[in-house]
Motif scaffolding. Structure first.
Motif, PDB file in Angstrom:
ATOM      1  N   GLU A   1       0.817  -0.911   0.061  1.00 62.33           N
ATOM      2  CA  GLU A   1       0.063  -0.010  -0.028  1.00 62.33           C
ATOM      3  C   GLU A   1       0.927   1.095   0.022  1.00 62.33           C
ATOM      4  O   GLU A   1       0.738   2.139  -0.681  1.00 62.33           O
ATOM      5  N   LYS A   2       2.043   1.371   0.689  1.00 64.28           N
ATOM      6  CA  LYS A   2       2.800   2.527   0.875  1.00 64.28           C
ATOM      7  C   LYS A   2       3.560   2.448  -0.647  1.00 64.28           C
ATOM      8  O   LYS A   2       3.739   3.664  -1.001  1.00 64.28           O
ATOM      9  N   LEU A   3       3.847   1.376  -1.247  1.00 63.93           N
ATOM     10  CA  LEU A   3       4.327   1.560  -2.532  1.00 63.93           C
ATOM     11  C   LEU A   3       3.596   2.329  -3.674  1.00 63.93           C
ATOM     12  O   LEU A   3       3.946   3.076  -4.333  1.00 63.93           O
ATOM     13  N   ILE A   4       2.311   1.978  -3.446  1.00 63.26           N
ATOM     14  CA  ILE A   4       1.176   2.529  -4.400  1.00 63.26           C
ATOM     15  C   ILE A   4       1.336   4.002  -4.033  1.00 63.26           C
ATOM     16  O   ILE A   4       1.220   4.980  -4.854  1.00 63.26           O
TER      17      ILE A   4
ATOM     18  N   ARG B   1      -8.306 -10.768  -0.321  1.00 62.71           N
ATOM     19  CA  ARG B   1      -8.748  -9.382   0.206  1.00 62.71           C
ATOM     20  C   ARG B   1      -7.660  -8.353   0.218  1.00 62.71           C
ATOM     21  O   ARG B   1      -7.686  -7.129  -0.105  1.00 62.71           O
ATOM     22  N   ASP B   2      -6.456  -8.837   0.135  1.00 60.22           N
ATOM     23  CA  ASP B   2      -5.260  -7.737   0.049  1.00 60.22           C
ATOM     24  C   ASP B   2      -5.134  -7.275  -1.420  1.00 60.22           C
ATOM     25  O   ASP B   2      -4.930  -6.146  -1.707  1.00 60.22           O
TER      26      ASP B   2
ATOM     27  N   GLU C   1      -7.561  -7.065  -3.390  1.00 64.22           N
ATOM     28  CA  GLU C   1      -8.798  -6.191  -3.805  1.00 64.22           C
ATOM     29  C   GLU C   1      -8.595  -4.693  -2.986  1.00 64.22           C
ATOM     30  O   GLU C   1      -8.864  -3.823  -3.514  1.00 64.22           O
ATOM     31  N   THR C   2      -7.990  -4.675  -1.611  1.00 65.31           N
ATOM     32  CA  THR C   2      -7.389  -3.542  -1.068  1.00 65.31           C
ATOM     33  C   THR C   2      -6.545  -2.743  -1.964  1.00 65.31           C
ATOM     34  O   THR C   2      -6.793  -1.502  -2.065  1.00 65.31           O
ATOM     35  N   MET C   3      -5.476  -3.338  -2.627  1.00 67.34           N
ATOM     36  CA  MET C   3      -4.753  -2.666  -3.450  1.00 67.34           C
ATOM     37  C   MET C   3      -5.211  -2.290  -4.995  1.00 67.34           C
ATOM     38  O   MET C   3      -5.035  -0.989  -5.018  1.00 67.34           O
ATOM     39  N   LYS C   4      -6.154  -2.817  -5.241  1.00 72.62           N
ATOM     40  CA  LYS C   4      -6.929  -2.256  -6.590  1.00 72.62           C
ATOM     41  C   LYS C   4      -7.776  -1.138  -5.923  1.00 72.62           C
ATOM     42  O   LYS C   4      -7.736  -0.316  -6.934  1.00 72.62           O
ATOM     43  N   GLN C   5      -8.449  -1.207  -5.085  1.00 70.21           N
ATOM     44  CA  GLN C   5      -9.269  -0.081  -4.620  1.00 70.21           C
ATOM     45  C   GLN C   5      -8.442   1.113  -4.159  1.00 70.21           C
ATOM     46  O   GLN C   5      -8.968   2.372  -4.772  1.00 70.21           O
ATOM     47  N   LEU C   6      -7.258   0.931  -3.552  1.00 69.51           N
ATOM     48  CA  LEU C   6      -6.363   2.011  -3.299  1.00 69.51           C
ATOM     49  C   LEU C   6      -5.970   2.772  -4.545  1.00 69.51           C
ATOM     50  O   LEU C   6      -5.743   3.946  -5.040  1.00 69.51           O
ATOM     51  N   SER C   7      -5.631   1.780  -5.642  1.00 64.85           N
ATOM     52  CA  SER C   7      -4.988   2.094  -7.039  1.00 64.85           C
ATOM     53  C   SER C   7      -6.079   2.887  -7.729  1.00 64.85           C
ATOM     54  O   SER C   7      -5.855   4.182  -8.351  1.00 64.85           O
ATOM     55  N   GLU C   8      -7.462   2.660  -7.888  1.00 65.14           N
ATOM     56  CA  GLU C   8      -8.620   3.253  -8.394  1.00 65.14           C
ATOM     57  C   GLU C   8      -8.809   4.564  -7.784  1.00 65.14           C
ATOM     58  O   GLU C   8      -9.017   5.457  -8.230  1.00 65.14           O
ATOM     59  N   GLN C   9      -8.772   4.451  -6.401  1.00 65.50           N
ATOM     60  CA  GLN C   9      -8.574   5.714  -5.578  1.00 65.50           C
ATOM     61  C   GLN C   9      -7.928   6.796  -5.933  1.00 65.50           C
ATOM     62  O   GLN C   9      -8.186   8.131  -6.062  1.00 65.50           O
ATOM     63  N   LEU C  10      -6.705   6.484  -6.340  1.00 66.61           N
ATOM     64  CA  LEU C  10      -5.639   7.443  -6.855  1.00 66.61           C
ATOM     65  C   LEU C  10      -5.393   7.287  -8.071  1.00 66.61           C
ATOM     66  O   LEU C  10      -4.569   8.062  -8.752  1.00 66.61           O
ATOM     67  N   GLN C  11      -6.566   7.166  -9.151  1.00 65.89           N
ATOM     68  CA  GLN C  11      -6.615   7.186 -10.197  1.00 65.89           C
ATOM     69  C   GLN C  11      -5.536   6.638 -11.252  1.00 65.89           C
ATOM     70  O   GLN C  11      -5.064   6.877 -12.126  1.00 65.89           O
ATOM     71  N   ALA C  12      -5.032   5.427 -10.417  1.00 72.32           N
ATOM     72  CA  ALA C  12      -3.944   4.630 -11.535  1.00 72.32           C
ATOM     73  C   ALA C  12      -4.731   3.123 -11.892  1.00 72.32           C
ATOM     74  O   ALA C  12      -5.901   2.780 -11.421  1.00 72.32           O
ATOM     75  N   THR C  13      -4.285   2.851 -13.184  1.00 76.80           N
ATOM     76  CA  THR C  13      -4.541   1.809 -13.672  1.00 76.80           C
ATOM     77  C   THR C  13      -4.263   0.454 -13.095  1.00 76.80           C
ATOM     78  O   THR C  13      -2.990   0.413 -12.874  1.00 76.80           O
TER      79      THR C  13
END
Length: 762
Positions: free
Chosen positions: A642-645, A676-677, A679-691
């Motif tokens: 998550e920190k990497l993202i 679950r992890d 999915e969390t990374m996917k949601q964080l990526s989308e929240q930051l407008q990353a693909t």
């Protein structure tokens, strides 16, 4: 004959003490005339007067501004000194009269002013220094273009020669520095309204010095100057020792060079990185012997590197190896300088990788702490980059962010912590707009029991809130539908980072605001800097507090206008002690935790740099970026991901790049926790407008998958996490994905994020 100390009366003792004590200096800095420095100066002086401080006006220039003149109030004004110059009579500040009056504090406007012949000193800042030496506190003002450290840059921005300059030493000696942050369009409107210059000068000013791009650049310069000053003061403070690693928002880059011709390439790339990131730049060369013992040929090479460093405005360092591993030397220097990024050249071959002492990259990957490692690929233009149009609208789940499809205008007030006065100022400005006929209403305001803030609601219409029942309790939430039905021109909505009660139509308040904006209603809102998603790790590292309510950074970028509320940490602590921030039962806990002076200093620095970066981004958009590159951030199931993202997003944001997040997952079935992890990374990526990309690969093919994906995307940079330590690295380290990428992805730059960066708290 001297008096016996025992025979001195009380007045003499006070006078004797006041001379020995140097006065405190507070400087209010603005980007340009009309920013409200003098208004703020007089307001603070009146606040001091009401609290019993003996404060007087030494010199204030009103410039025929009625609102500023009204702020003088009951302040005593020291009569000015009459000076004859070229047969004309002028007025200057009477320094001797101030010393004779001996107040506790004096207001002195326009610090950079040049005094007329016949004055005690040639410059007003000299007057101020003299007054301070006599134990009198001084409150003063200056514009950023008059500072010794910035006047040349200001001249380049405006094309106007700066003749009155205040020495940097005086700025650095100030006990408090505060910025008055005013958006360029607000300043230009004040100019049109005749509140800055006389009407005959308005058009010329708007078309020259007061052009929007000039004011934006001066505003960014002002914010960075104050942020740098705050950082310098904090780095020297006692509290700094309690926080491990680099602290603050500012990047410090260390470029590691040798005698190779490629050193010049590294320095130039480091210089471009430093310019983009507004970072301090250091160049390091490691020697086996003292510099004076080198051959003439090697001395000449060192001098060429030193000249190139000077040209790039970098500090050149020569360090003797002294029997240490090369990587250890780099780490020692980085720790000493508070470096956040180490720049080195790419490893040339698998064979060179095997040799321990000759390979500092290998040492750094295993041992680096706090500083990231940036490995520069050697293939200049080895592969063409695939760009997208910078103007292409980015889609967020269920929401459109195309400005053309939305008429609402977003304004955000940003502060460093609770109590800086965001809501107060938001309401104050709203009442001024109401008086001018604007249709402006309150959607939701949190006064937190602060009477002064509640009083500012004034005549503003307050729309009803929606009552929600949850777990047997009743909560009040923003009623978005009521706002849409009322359809005002502008609505005030406080607490941007708020999470709505479960069962609400939208999870977060920023999503409510997007909905309102899409219905053509302007929104004014407020948030503290610790709630930005990309700063989560930094804030936790500094304060030890995990911020639960966060706002994605892209939402801040949606704002047409951002206003910084800058308050010094000392004043914030005073407001806390006076019960103006939290209830009395929470004061002691807040003082010992979040509201520690060190925390407030760094959060203030973060806020200053963040708004400065936002101004810089706006300037780049005005200039037109054309095409932008791609950055690939690679994650797995580690907590570090998550920190990497977030780190990848900040890098992409600084480079105006498009961010891709790649999760290489096992080709074996995933465990529930791993799902679950992911999915969390996917949601964080989308929240930051990353693909977000997810690809399967065997464990020994992860590095190959990363290299292949980077090639398909034609990414300019790959962001990876630091390899975890292994017991038998001679057998396992070679198969690590980081090493594979390092040896095979020569067409990109590799950015390795330290595991401990923004994560440890001691």
């Amino acid at each position: 004959m001297e008096k016996n100390p025992e025979q001195l009366d009380e007045k003499s003792l006070e006078e004797n003490h006041s001379v020995k004590r140097k006065g405190n200096l507070k400087i209010i800095i603005g980007a340009a005339a009309g920013s409200g420095k003098t208004y703020k100066l007089l307001k603070e002086a009146n606040d001091l007067l009401r609290k019993g401080t003996d404060v007087v006006v030494g010199f204030v220039e009103l410039h025929h501004r009625k609102e500023t003149a009204e702020q003088i109030g009951d302040l005593e004004i020291i009569a000015r000194k009459k000076v004859t110059f070229q047969k004309r009579l002028f007025e200057e500040m009477d320094v001797d009269a101030i010393i004779e009056r001996r107040p506790a504090a004096v207001v002195v406007d326009e610090l950079a002013h040049t005094n007329l012949t016949g004055s005690r000193f040639s410059k007003r800042y000299m007057d101020v220094e003299y007054i301070l030496e006599h134990g009198i506190d001084v409150l003063t003002t200056v514009n950023v273009q008059h500072l010794e450290g910035t006047y040349r840059e200001a001249e380049k921005i405006t094309g106007v020669e700066v003749r009155e300059i205040v020495p940097q030493s005086l700025i650095e000696s100030a006990d408090e520095i505060e910025v008055i942050d005013v958006p360029p369009e607000t300043l230009r409107q004040r100019m049109r309204d005749g509140n800055i210059f006389r009407k005959g000068m308005v058009n010329q000013a708007l078309n020259h010095f007061f052009k929007k791009e000039n004011l934006s650049a001066l505003r960014e310069l002002t914010l960075r100057v104050v942020a740098d000053t705050v950082d310098n003061q904090f780095q020297r403070s006692f509290e700094r020792r309690n926080i491990p690693g680099p602290v603050g928002a500012k990047e410090v880059i260390l470029v590691c060079t040798s005698f190779l011709a490629r050193s010049a390439v590294l320095i130039r790339k480091g210089y471009r990185m430093a310019r983009r990131m507004k970072a301090d730049l250091f160049i390091l060369t490691i020697l086996e012997m003292p510099e004076e013992d080198l051959s003439k040929k090697n001395k000449d090479r060192i001098n060429k590197l030193r000249s190139l460093a000077d040209f790039c405005r970098a500090r050149y360092l020569v360090e003797q190896r002294g029997g240490r591993a090369l990587g250890k030397v780099v780490m020692d220097v980085a720790g000493r300088l508070g470096v956040t990024q180490i720049v080195v050249g790419q490893t040339h071959s698998t064979r060179s990788w095997r040799f321990w002492d000759s390979n500092p990259v290998k040492y750094l990957l295993l041992n680096m702490k706090y500083a990231d490692l940036h490995i520069i690929g050697w293939k200049e233009g080895g592969r063409p980059y695939l760009f997208r149009d910078a103007t292409r609208p980015i889609q967020q789940t269920g929401l459109s962010h195309d400005r053309k499809n939305r008429r609402g205008r977003l304004t955000i007030y940003i502060g460093s912590a609770p109590g800086v006065g965001k809501t107060y100022k938001m309401l104050q400005d709203a009442n001024e707009r109401l008086l001018k006929g604007a249709d402006i209403v309150i959607g939701l305001i949190e006064t937190h029991g602060r009477k002064e803030t509640a009083d500012q609601t004034g005549r503003l219409e307050q729309l009803p809130q929606r009552v929600v029942d949850y777990n047997g309790r009743r909560y009040k939430e923003l009623d978005t539908e009521a706002i849409i039905r009322r359809h005002p021109k502008i609505v005030l909505i406080d607490e941007l980072a708020h999470t709505n009660v479960p069962g609400s139509e939208r999870e977060k308040r920023y999503q409510d605001i997007l909905y309102i904006l899409e219905h053509g209603i302007d929104v004014v809102t407020a948030v503290n800097i610790q709630h930005l998603e990309s700063l989560r790790d930094t804030v936790e590292h500094i304060t030890g507090i995990k911020v639960k309510e966060r706002v994605p950074d892209w939402f801040i970028d949606q704002a047409e206008e951002i206003r910084l509320m800058d308050v010094t940490p000392e004043l914030l602590q005073l407001r806390l002690a006076q019960g103006k921030v939290y209830a009395k039962d929470k004061i002691d806990y807040a003082t010992d935790h979040f509201f520690r002076l060190g925390n407030l200093s760094v959060l203030r620095e973060l806020a200053l740099f963040e708004v400065a970066d936002n101004v810089d981004q706006s300037l780049d958009r005005q200039r037109g970026l054309g095409k932008i590159p791609r950055i690939l951030t690679c994650v797995n199931y580690r907590p570090h991901s998550e920190k990497l993202i977030r780190r990848g997003w900040r890098i992409a944001d600084r480079y105006h790049a498009e961010l891709y997040v790649l999760a290489v997952v096992s080709d074996e079935p995933l465990l529930e926790k791993e799902k679950r992890d992911l999915e969390t990374m996917k949601q964080l990526s989308e929240q930051l407008q990353a693909t977000f990309l997810s690809k399967e690969a065997p464990e020994n093919r992860v590095g190959e998958t990363i290299v292949k994906t980077a090639a398909e995307l034609q990414a300019e940079q790959i962001v990876l996490g630091q390899p975890l330590p292994v017991r038998r690295f001679l057998d396992k380290f070679k198969r690590n994905p980081v090493v594979y990428v390092l040896l095979h992805a020569e067409f990109v730059n590799l950015h390795v994020v330290a595991n401990s960066r923004g994560n440890d708290h001691e």
